[in-house]
Scaffold this active site. Structure first.
Site, PDB file in Angstrom:
ATOM      1  NE  ARG A  31       7.066  -3.292   6.136  1.00  0.00           N
ATOM      2  CZ  ARG A  31       5.938  -3.026   5.965  1.00  0.00           C
ATOM      3  NH1 ARG A  31       5.493  -2.372   4.897  1.00  0.00           N
ATOM      4  NH2 ARG A  31       5.033  -2.872   7.266  1.00  0.00           N
ATOM      5  NE  ARG A  65      -5.160  -0.827   9.836  1.00  0.00           N
ATOM      6  CZ  ARG A  65      -3.863  -1.330  10.146  1.00  0.00           C
ATOM      7  NH1 ARG A  65      -3.910  -2.374  10.866  1.00  0.00           N
ATOM      8  NH2 ARG A  65      -2.921  -0.823   9.657  1.00  0.00           N
ATOM      9  CE  LYS A  96      -2.165  -0.744   3.822  1.00  0.00           C
ATOM     10  NZ  LYS A  96      -1.928  -2.204   4.416  1.00  0.00           N
ATOM     11  NE  ARG A 118       6.045  -0.866  10.129  1.00  0.00           N
ATOM     12  CZ  ARG A 118       4.924  -0.897   9.544  1.00  0.00           C
ATOM     13  NH1 ARG A 118       5.033  -0.046   8.397  1.00  0.00           N
ATOM     14  NH2 ARG A 118       3.688  -1.255   9.961  1.00  0.00           N
ATOM     15  NE  ARG A 177       1.330  -5.821  11.556  1.00  0.00           N
ATOM     16  CZ  ARG A 177       2.570  -5.529  10.785  1.00  0.00           C
ATOM     17  NH1 ARG A 177       3.626  -6.211  11.158  1.00  0.00           N
ATOM     18  NH2 ARG A 177       2.447  -4.796   9.806  1.00  0.00           N
TER      19      ARG A 177
END
Ligand code: IMP
Ligand code: MG
Length: 372
Positions: free
Chosen positions: A310, A271, A196, A316, A328
């Protein structure tokens, strides 16, 4: 509730179902309270606009009553004309009866004048006027109105029986004339790692939009240790979604900061259904809307690989642990999938294959973008 289009005009939400129903109830109670104990009133609805109001009013009225209708018309398009046409007249004998007129809206009072004229020689015991809406700024007559549900500004409204060129009567809420939406607002949707952020970066430049990433907004607030930021951090560290109220407040502030934007790409928001509803209401109040939801569809195993990759460089903390990542996905699947239906119901859902090169995916998305 979001904005609606009737022929050439746009209308934004103005009065909710709940509020209308409370007003109707209040009117029915007030009328009843003023009547002598065993009086059986005759309600006379002024068609067409009153049909929903009259029906609901009557159901709220406690006690014996009768109803009849006359059909008058003074409006053309969105403006009033001086000549009131009698399309269906009154044919029963109302001598000695208490008559309560049920009007949907009183504007200039031309129609009301005509009602008083009609009843001048009918020898009724009493004539009273009850109107759901009233526009005091444009009322030009010295005629009594006994019951007013709600006084409103001089803006054209539709819904709950009221029309624009015959349309809009079927909406259960009231909408107010608005301007054509200026923004293009897109919800970019997809599980964590679907790309995204990457796509939003391209799209915002191509279409001159602002990219609002909930994640970025959170991280900014957390880094600067704002009150909302600290609160949000607690949830994010656990891989949980931040409560709706916190998220909505942050996002609203971000939109308000950029009120002149051509539009927004919302990334990571909404969400949940309640976030989507809050966004719809928030934009509708501005006469704007969500134009579409673009959802990137990618199989889960590909996503896990991408996220772990990532996590090695992004720092993160929620990207380094596979079980947190799976957590998640579970959140995403249980809560967020509902959104697909929510936007689908409005014909605003667009699923996009999110597997391929960045350019390929951008191309797929912009093809849809151009139609919104
Ligand atoms: P008046 O004769 O100017 O008082 O207008 C009364 C009639 O005009 C109402 O019974 C409605 O049919 C129509 N009207 C007035 N204002 C509006 C509006 O805002 N929306 C839809 N119809 C309206
Ligand atoms: Mg009317």
């Amino acid at each position: 509730m979001s904005i609606i289009k009737l022929q050439d005009l746009y209308f934004k939400p103005f009065i909710s179902r709940e509020k209308i129903s409370a007003i109707v109830k209040y009117l029915a109670k007030s009328v009843k309270a003023d009547l002598p104990k065993d009086e059986v009133p005759v309600f006379v609805g002024i068609l067409n606009g009153c049909f929903l109001f009259a029906a609901d009013f009557m159901r709220e009225f406690e006690g014996d009553c009768e109803i009849s209708f006359v059909k008058l018309a003074s409006y053309e398009g969105t403006s009033t004309t001086d000549n009131v046409k009698h399309l269906v007249g009154l044919n029963e004998d109302l001598t000695g009866r208490t008559v309560i007129i049920l009007e949907d809206i009183i504007d200039t009072g031309t129609t009301l004048q005509e009602i008083y004229n009609i009843f001048r020689d009918k020898n009724v015991k009493q004539l009273k006027i009850a109107t759901l809406f009233f526009k005091p700024e444009v009322f030009r007559k010295e005629l009594p109105i006994d019951y007013i549900g709600l006084s409103i500004d001089d803006k054209f409204i539709v819904g709950y029986g009221l029309d624009y060129n015959g349309l809009g009567r079927n909406y259960p809420e009231i909408y107010q004339l608005s301007t054509k939406p200026k923004m293009k607002n897109i919800v970019l949707f997809g599980p964590p790692g679907a790309g995204k952020g990457t796509q939003a970066e391209f799209l915002k430049n191509m279409y001159n939009l602002l990219h609002i990433s909930t994640g970025d907004v959170f991280r900014f607030n957390i880094k600067n240790e704002t009150k909302l930021g600290l609160l949000a951090k607690k949830y994010m560290d656990e891989g949980d979604l931040v409560p709706d109220e916190v998220t909505i407040e942050m996002l609203k502030a971000e939109v308000e900061k950029n009120a002149d934007a051509n539009g927004f790409i919302f990334d990571g928001f909404p969400r949940t259904q309640s976030q989507a509803e809050a966004l719809d209401i928030f934009l509708a109040e501005k006469g704007e809307q969500v134009n579409g939801m673009i959802a990137l569809e990618v199989p889960e195993d590909i996503l896990v690989t991408r996220l772990l990759e990532r996590g090695k460089t992004s720092g993160r903390t929620d990207d380094t642990d596979e079980s947190k990542i799976r957590n998640r996905f579970n959140e995403y699947n249980t809560k967020t999938a509902i959104l697909k239906d929510y936007f689908d119901d409005q014909n605003k859902y667009y699923g996009i294959n999110g597997v391929g090169s960045v350019e390929e995916i951008t191309q797929r998305i912009s093809k849809v973008f151009d139609t919104l």
